[in-house]
Design a protein around this motif. Structure first.
Motif, PDB file in Angstrom:
ATOM      1  N   PHE A  76     -14.829   1.076  49.389  1.00  0.00           N
ATOM      2  CA  PHE A  76     -14.532   1.448  47.995  1.00  0.00           C
ATOM      3  C   PHE A  76     -15.381   0.663  46.997  1.00  0.00           C
ATOM      4  O   PHE A  76     -15.573   1.080  45.856  1.00  0.00           O
ATOM      5  CB  PHE A  76     -13.039   1.201  47.698  1.00  0.00           C
ATOM      6  N   PHE A  80     -19.717  -0.573  43.056  1.00  0.00           N
ATOM      7  CA  PHE A  80     -19.598  -1.705  42.124  1.00  0.00           C
ATOM      8  C   PHE A  80     -20.891  -2.509  42.011  1.00  0.00           C
ATOM      9  O   PHE A  80     -21.000  -3.406  41.185  1.00  0.00           O
ATOM     10  CB  PHE A  80     -18.476  -2.665  42.563  1.00  0.00           C
ATOM     11  N   ASN A 113     -13.184  -6.007  36.022  1.00  0.00           N
ATOM     12  CA  ASN A 113     -12.000  -5.942  36.895  1.00  0.00           C
ATOM     13  C   ASN A 113     -11.755  -7.270  37.626  1.00  0.00           C
ATOM     14  O   ASN A 113     -10.638  -7.774  37.667  1.00  0.00           O
ATOM     15  CB  ASN A 113     -12.229  -4.807  37.915  1.00  0.00           C
ATOM     16  N   TYR A 114     -12.806  -7.833  38.200  1.00  0.00           N
ATOM     17  CA  TYR A 114     -12.611  -9.062  38.982  1.00  0.00           C
ATOM     18  C   TYR A 114     -12.445 -10.285  38.081  1.00  0.00           C
ATOM     19  O   TYR A 114     -11.816 -11.267  38.489  1.00  0.00           O
ATOM     20  CB  TYR A 114     -13.720  -9.211  40.024  1.00  0.00           C
ATOM     21  N   ARG A 116     -10.665 -10.063  35.281  1.00  0.00           N
ATOM     22  CA  ARG A 116      -9.242  -9.881  34.970  1.00  0.00           C
ATOM     23  C   ARG A 116      -8.366 -10.454  36.088  1.00  0.00           C
ATOM     24  O   ARG A 116      -7.384 -11.147  35.824  1.00  0.00           O
ATOM     25  CB  ARG A 116      -8.979  -8.368  34.794  1.00  0.00           C
ATOM     26  N   ILE A 117      -8.741 -10.196  37.335  1.00  0.00           N
ATOM     27  CA  ILE A 117      -7.940 -10.674  38.467  1.00  0.00           C
ATOM     28  C   ILE A 117      -7.978 -12.211  38.541  1.00  0.00           C
ATOM     29  O   ILE A 117      -6.956 -12.861  38.744  1.00  0.00           O
ATOM     30  CB  ILE A 117      -8.422 -10.009  39.778  1.00  0.00           C
TER      31      ILE A 117
HETATM   32  C1  LIG Z   1     -10.250  -3.748  40.966  1.00  0.00           C
HETATM   33  O1  LIG Z   1     -10.211  -4.566  42.127  1.00  0.00           O
HETATM   34  C2  LIG Z   1      -9.248  -4.177  43.091  1.00  0.00           C
HETATM   35  C3  LIG Z   1      -9.221  -5.229  44.203  1.00  0.00           C
HETATM   36  O2  LIG Z   1     -10.416  -5.233  44.937  1.00  0.00           O
HETATM   37  C4  LIG Z   1      -9.596  -2.785  43.604  1.00  0.00           C
HETATM   38  O3  LIG Z   1      -8.612  -2.354  44.517  1.00  0.00           O
HETATM   39  C5  LIG Z   1      -9.708  -1.808  42.433  1.00  0.00           C
HETATM   40  O4  LIG Z   1     -10.195  -0.578  42.922  1.00  0.00           O
HETATM   41  C6  LIG Z   1     -10.637  -2.333  41.364  1.00  0.00           C
HETATM   42  N1  LIG Z   1     -10.558  -1.474  40.192  1.00  0.00           N
HETATM   43  C7  LIG Z   1     -11.616  -1.151  39.463  1.00  0.00           C
HETATM   44  C8  LIG Z   1     -11.336  -0.281  38.277  1.00  0.00           C
HETATM   45  O5  LIG Z   1     -12.744  -1.516  39.713  1.00  0.00           O
END
Ligand SMILES: *[C@@H]1O[C@H](CO)[C@@H](O)[C@H](O)[C@H]1NC(C)=O
Length: 291
Positions: A76, A80, A113-114, A116-117
């Motif tokens: 997935f 990115f 995204n990362y 934010r985490i």
């Molecule tokens: C954000 O990171 C999570 C953890 O890896 C992932 O599951 C998710 O798809 C990501 N979301 C985006 C919008 O990139």
């Protein structure tokens, strides 16, 4: 059917190892430069999170995301690593977030995204370890001009030769050109090159510009994280017009690029690696300050 075949081909093409970002050596160099500039609290935070108190704590994980993307669990994350700027080099370059970053995500949304985490204490340490490795990798990727370009799958489909070997334009920007500057592909080469570029930032060619590299850098909100990454992508993408494809496709396609082309690319590769290393340091500092 033709459509399906085209789609299948595209999916396969983007899954090929040739689509990797800066080769491992480039990523390690960015990471070593960052380790030379982070604050001591940033160093302690990430050494503890990553369980590595050595000086290699950032460099050792800098290419993890490139292995992960080829696993079933990590598939997935393949989109990115880049943003497909649908511009028109060499006559016009530009990244448009809403046009170029689709629902699958891109390097800009991934950095957001990362980040934010990392900033959210509700995530487990295991999740934050992954997020840290992603941020360390993608802040490198986003500085590679062909990671911010859609044309011919970011240059993966542009055949060239380098020192007589058949390869493609994307791959020589990832690896051959950086390795021709650093002298090799090992972590030791990365460390030595990082030290040269660190000196250039501290007291050499880059001294007067380094502060401008981090102006506007902010992790305060989702919007400012995205704006910071978009600025980096736009800057890298501009080099597709000014350097990577300066003379148009016909000047690179099936050409030997280890000579004059590499001489012209060298200053851009050095600058982009130095810049992203320095930016990574300040970005990690900003994250740790906000945790
Ligand atoms: C954000 O990171 C999570 C953890 O890896 C992932 O599951 C998710 O798809 C990501 N979301 C985006 C919008 O990139």
């Amino acid at each position: 059917m033709a459509r399906l075949l085209t789609l299948t081909f595209l999916v396969l093409a983007t899954a090929l190892p040739g689509a990797l970002a800066w080769g491992a050596m480039g990523h390690e160099t960015v990471a070593y430069i960052a380790s030379n500039f982070v604050s001591s609290s940033t160093q302690s935070y990430f050494q503890s999170l990553l369980g590595d108190t050595s000086g290699d704590y950032l460099a050792s994980v800098a290419s993890w995301a490139d292995s992960y993307r080829y696993t079933t669990a990590g598939k997935f994350s393949a989109p990115f690593h880049f943003v497909d700027a649908n511009d028109n080099p060499p006559s016009s370059c530009g990244v448009d977030f809403s046009r170029d970053c689709d629902a699958e995500g891109c390097v800009i949304s991934a950095i957001q995204n990362y980040t934010r985490i990392l900033l959210d204490s509700r995530y487990s340490a295991a999740n934050r370890v992954i997020a840290a490795k992603m941020v360390i990798h993608f802040v490198g990727d986003i500085g590679q001009p062909l990671h911010c370009e859609a044309l011919d799958v970011g240059g993966n489909d542009i055949d060239v030769t380098y020192d007589g070997d058949d390869t493609n334009l994307h791959a020589i920007w990832d690896s051959d050109i950086p390795e021709s500057i650093s002298g090799g592909s090992s972590m030791a080469s990365a460390k030595t090159w990082a030290s040269t570029l660190t000196t250039a930032i501290n007291s050499g060619d880059y001294k007067s510009q380094a502060s401008s590299w981090v102006s506007g850098l902010s992790v305060a909100t989702a919007a400012s994280q995205q704006a910071t990454a978009l600025q980096w992508a736009s800057e890298a993408n501009a080099y597709v017009c000014s350097t990577v494809l300066k003379g148009g496709l016909s000047t690179v396609q099936n050409k030997e690029l280890s000579g004059a082309y590499t001489t012209a690319a060298d200053p851009v590769v050095k600058l982009q690696i130095a810049k992203q290393g320095y930016r990574l340091a300040k970005y990690l500092d900003a994250i740790v300050a906000a945790i």
